[in-house]
Every structure is written in structure tokens, then in C-alpha cells.
Design an enzyme around this catalytic site. Structure first.
Site, PDB file in Angstrom:
ATOM      1  N   ASN A 149      16.130   9.997  35.533  1.00 54.17           N
ATOM      2  CA  ASN A 149      16.407   9.177  34.712  1.00 54.17           C
ATOM      3  C   ASN A 149      17.618   9.935  33.653  1.00 54.17           C
ATOM      4  O   ASN A 149      17.066  10.665  32.689  1.00 54.17           O
ATOM      5  CB  ASN A 149      15.529   8.774  33.565  1.00 54.17           C
ATOM      6  N   TYR A 173      19.551  -2.736  44.453  1.00 58.13           N
ATOM      7  CA  TYR A 173      20.235  -1.496  44.096  1.00 58.13           C
ATOM      8  C   TYR A 173      19.552  -0.293  44.677  1.00 58.13           C
ATOM      9  O   TYR A 173      20.420   0.443  45.465  1.00 58.13           O
ATOM     10  CB  TYR A 173      20.220  -1.248  42.357  1.00 58.13           C
ATOM     11  N   TYR A 230      18.953  11.187  41.660  1.00 59.66           N
ATOM     12  CA  TYR A 230      18.798  11.602  40.165  1.00 59.66           C
ATOM     13  C   TYR A 230      17.504  10.852  39.641  1.00 59.66           C
ATOM     14  O   TYR A 230      17.276   9.499  40.120  1.00 59.66           O
ATOM     15  CB  TYR A 230      19.904  11.056  39.282  1.00 59.66           C
ATOM     16  N   SER A 245      19.374   8.059  44.006  1.00 58.87           N
ATOM     17  CA  SER A 245      18.704   7.760  42.827  1.00 58.87           C
ATOM     18  C   SER A 245      17.093   7.883  43.227  1.00 58.87           C
ATOM     19  O   SER A 245      16.968   7.429  44.445  1.00 58.87           O
ATOM     20  CB  SER A 245      18.977   6.353  42.267  1.00 58.87           C
ATOM     21  N   ALA A 246      16.437   8.120  42.392  1.00 55.81           N
ATOM     22  CA  ALA A 246      14.877   8.102  42.583  1.00 55.81           C
ATOM     23  C   ALA A 246      14.493   6.763  42.867  1.00 55.81           C
ATOM     24  O   ALA A 246      13.290   6.584  43.627  1.00 55.81           O
ATOM     25  CB  ALA A 246      13.972   8.574  41.412  1.00 55.81           C
ATOM     26  N   LYS A 305      21.276   2.328  47.909  1.00 53.45           N
ATOM     27  CA  LYS A 305      21.437   3.628  47.843  1.00 53.45           C
ATOM     28  C   LYS A 305      20.735   4.211  49.001  1.00 53.45           C
ATOM     29  O   LYS A 305      21.324   5.261  49.804  1.00 53.45           O
ATOM     30  CB  LYS A 305      20.822   4.129  46.647  1.00 53.45           C
TER      31      LYS A 305
END
Ligand code: NAD
Ligand code: WQD
Length: 339
Positions: free
Chosen positions: A180, A150, A178, A126-127, A154
């Protein structure tokens, strides 16, 4: 020969779209999910879209024996790991839950893969791993400094993958970060079905439009952006899963570790998204301005250059299509998979 792709979390939002695309691209996806955030009925919808009913196995990635059974019974060629938890707020109140589901779960999965000689792995990052570097356009060299548990979970898995690859360079790994993800399959048969009050903007807007909620709370209109509201790089879920198909092609079981951002390269404000959704749905989306949400950055987006070079991939769908497809899903299924 048809390749068997184990899709953990394949009953969830992104996973179900991935499964549809894998079937359509000629792969044989095998869904592995514990239904902690999804329902087995998604399979009927996948069958309706593709004409095929993929294999679905109920199990938990934290359970070595659940996974062992699958790898013993089927010859798995690659694994795409979507299974995990994704709510930032919950990760702050229950860090252990996130380290268990995301980090421990992925380590168990990697251990079972290794035991069965499967070394091709695509990971949903995730970004969020970037945190706030002090600028808005993130590329893959942007320093990693997550600011919530979170994001930390990651980052920890990414580190595990980097260390595995350093020690055993015959792995074939893609870390996909990813931005959004929003939108739904164009059929309106599958989409995002959040439990309770949505944390994210797009599902909240669509629930207001369909009449399930009175109004949207806009978290801040005093950011240094064009209209003062937060800006994000929204990416259509079908573009996102196409990026995974390209990653599978790029990996080709050749030893390598790829790290690629998946986003469009442009950003949209909260109010721009509200207005685009009103246009796509023909519904009014009432909103009220509230204080900023803690931990939110004003704006960020990806530099999409590496995805283009390394994966030969770029996002094709714009905000209008993201809103139209979300609306089709929401209006056809006002109560998600419950209908
Ligand atoms: P989702 O919750 O809809 O899907 C996750 C799926 O995994 C669910 O079906 C859930 O039941 C399953 N699952 C969870 N824990 C499991 C476990 N221990 N064993 C087996 N199955 C388990 O979420 P999503 O939006 O589809 O996200 C998929 C992945 O992409 C997640 O890892 C998430 O962190 C990552 N991601 C999502 C976003 C986003 O905004 N949606 C952004 C960046 C990254
Ligand atoms: C977008 C914008 C809000 C809700 C999160 C995770 C990230 C990734 C994607 C998994 C922001 C504003 C939101 C609302 C609002 N997930 N907003 N009212 O925070 O960019 O990213 O989801 O990996 O890790 O952090 O997405 O959709 O929550 O917010 O005004 O009710 O909408 O302030 O500017 P975010 P989001």
C-alpha cells in the site's frame, strides 16, 4: 553514458516520485503520460526539487504511433511502466476500460519495445494479484488468485511477461508487486492528488485533517485484528521508488525475470494510522464506524525477505514519516496541483 529511462505514467503519483529519484541517481527519465489522472504542472514541481526539467511527452500507451515516435526519436535503455488505471471499484463496473488501459496498453508498449530492440522492463504490479490465499503474510510463492478486475488485469500482464520471457529469454524484466504506497516527497512539492472522493485510506485521512472532508468512514471494526479494523502494509512512496532503482541495478540488461514484493513486512490498522496521522499533523481526524467494505481482507502484509536478497533493498521509513510527509504535501497543497 547517461541512461534514458522511459517512465510511462511518469506524471502520476508514484511516477513523479520515481522521476525525481531517477534524476537524483544520474539517469535521464523521459516522462510519457496521457494526463488521464495527472497534470503537466507536476513538471514544475519536479524541476523545483531536482533543478532539472525532464522531457515530457504527451501520449497514450495504447497508441502504437505515439510510442513509435518516442522510440524512434530517443534511444531508450529501459522502460518503467506506471501507466494504467488503479481503482478497484471502477474496474468492477467497467472491466473493458481496465483491460484496455492496463492489459492492451502494456501489450502495445511491449510490442513497440520489441520492435526497437528495447528489452529491459519494470512493471508496476500489485499485492492485489494474490487475492485471499487464506493467510496474511504473502511471499512471492503465494498463489495468484485476484478477486477483482483490477487485480485480474495486473495478473494478465504478469502472465504476458512470463510467456514473453519463456519464448524470448533475452528480456530483462522486473515484476514489482506493491503493497500500500502512501506518503510524499519530503519537500511537500509532489504527492498524491486523487480526483474526487479518495478511494484509499491515507488520502482520505489527510483530506479530513486539512478540513476538506468532515470525517472518515472506517470500514468495519469487527475484523479479527487487535483493534478490529483492517490492517495493511503501508510503504512510503520514496522507499517504493528506491526499490525500482535497485531493480534497475539488479537487471543490468542481463536476461532474467525477477518477481519481487515491495512492502515493509509490518502492518498497521486503520485506527493506528488515524492516530499516527493526528500526531504528525496536530489535527483531529474524526471518524465513524461503518459496515465492512465488500472485498476487503482483514489483514495482509509482505514477507520482505526476497526483496532484501534479490534487490538488496528494504523499506527504511516508518508510519510516522509516512504521515508527516503526507501532511506536509496536503497542508502545503490543500487542492493538490490546482494551487
Ligand atoms: P496514478 O493514476 O497517479 O498514475 C498513473 C499515471 O499514468 C497517471 O499520470 C495517468 O495520467 C497515466 N496514464 C494512465 N493511463 C495511461 C495511458 N493509457 N497512457 C499514458 N499514460 C497513462 O497512479 P499511481 O498510484 O502512481 O500508480 C502507478 C502504477 O502503480 C499503476 O499501474 C498502478 O496500478 C500501480 N499500483 C499502484 C498502487 C497504489 O496504491 N497507488 C498499488 C499497486 C500498484
Ligand atoms: C486500506 C484499509 C479499508 C478507505 C487498495 C487496492 C490495492 C492497491 C492499494 C493498487 C482497508 C480501510 C479505506 C476508507 C477505510 N492499489 N478504509 N476507510 O484496499 O488495501 O488496497 O489500494 O494496486 O490494489 O485494493 O487500500 O487504502 O483502500 O484501504 O476504513 O475510506 O483502510 O477497509 O482496511 P486497499 P485502501
Amino acid at each position: 553514458m547517461t541512461k534514458n529511462i522511459l517512465v510511462t505514467g511518469g506524471a502520476g503519483y508514484i511516477g513523479s516520485h520515481m522521476v525525481v529519484s531517477l534524476v537524483e541517481a544520474g539517469y535521464n527519465p523521459i516522462i510519457f503520460d496521457n494526463f488521464s489522472n495527472s497534470k503537466p504542472t507536476v513538471l514544475n514541481r519536479i524541476e523545483k526539487i531536482t533543478g532539472k526539467r525532464p522531457l515530457l511527452i504527451e501520449g497514450d500507451i495504447r497508441s502504437e504511433s505515439d510510442l513509435d515516435k518516442v522510440f524512434t526519436e530517443y534511444k531508450i535503455d529501459s522502460v518503467i511502466n506506471f501507466a494504467g488505471k488503479k481503482a478497484v471499484g471502477e474496474s468492477e463496473s467497467d472491466p473493458l476500460l481496465y483491460f484496455s488501459y492496463n492489459v492492451e496498453g502494456t501489450i502495445v508498449l511491449l510490442r513497440v519495445m520489441k520492435k526497437h530492440g528495447v528489452k529491459e522492463f519494470i512493471f508496476s504490479s500489485s499485492a492485489t494479484v494474490y487475492g485471499d490465499p487464506g493467510y496474511d503474510e504473502f511471499d512471492e510463492t503465494t498463489p495468484l488468485a485476484p478477486i477483482n478486475n483490477y487485480g485480474l488485469s495486473k495478473w494478465m500482464i504478469e502472465e504476458v511477461l512470463r510467456k514473453i520471457f519463456r519464448a524470448e529469454p533475452n528480456w530483462s524484466i522486473a515484476i514489482l508487486r506493491y503493497f500500500n504506497p502512501v506518503g510524499a516527497h519530503e519537500s511537500g512539492l509532489i504527492g498524491e492528488d486523487p480526483n474526487g472522493i479518495p478511494n484509499n485510506l491515507m488520502p482520505f485521512i489527510s483530506q479530513v485533517a486539512v478540513g476538506k472532508r468532515n470525517h472518515l468512514n472506517v470500514f468495519g471494526n469487527d475484523y479479527p485484528t487487535a483493534d478490529g479494523t483492517g490492517c495493511r502494509d503501508y510503504i512510503h512512496v520514496m522507499d517504493l521508488v528506491d526499490g525500482h532503482l535497485q531493480a534497475l541495478k539488479a537487471l543490468k540488461h542481463q536476461p532474467q525475470l525477477l518477481t519481487v514484493n515491495l512492502g515493509t513486512g509490518s502492518s498497521t490498522s486503520v485506527l493506528e494510522l488515524v492516530h499516527a496521522f493526528e500526531k504528525a499533523s496536530g489535527k483531529k481526524v474524526p471518524y465513524q464506524i461503518c459496515p465492512r467494505r465488500a472485498g476487503d481482507k482483514a489483514a495482509y502484509w509482505t514477507n520482505p525477505a526476497k526483496a532484501k536478497t534479490v534487490l538488496n533493498w528494504e523499506a527504511k521509513r516508518g508510519i510516522e514519516e509516512m504521515c508527516a510527509d503526507t501532511w506536509r504535501w496536503q497542508s502545503m497543497n490543500p487542492n493538490g496541483y490546482e494551487d
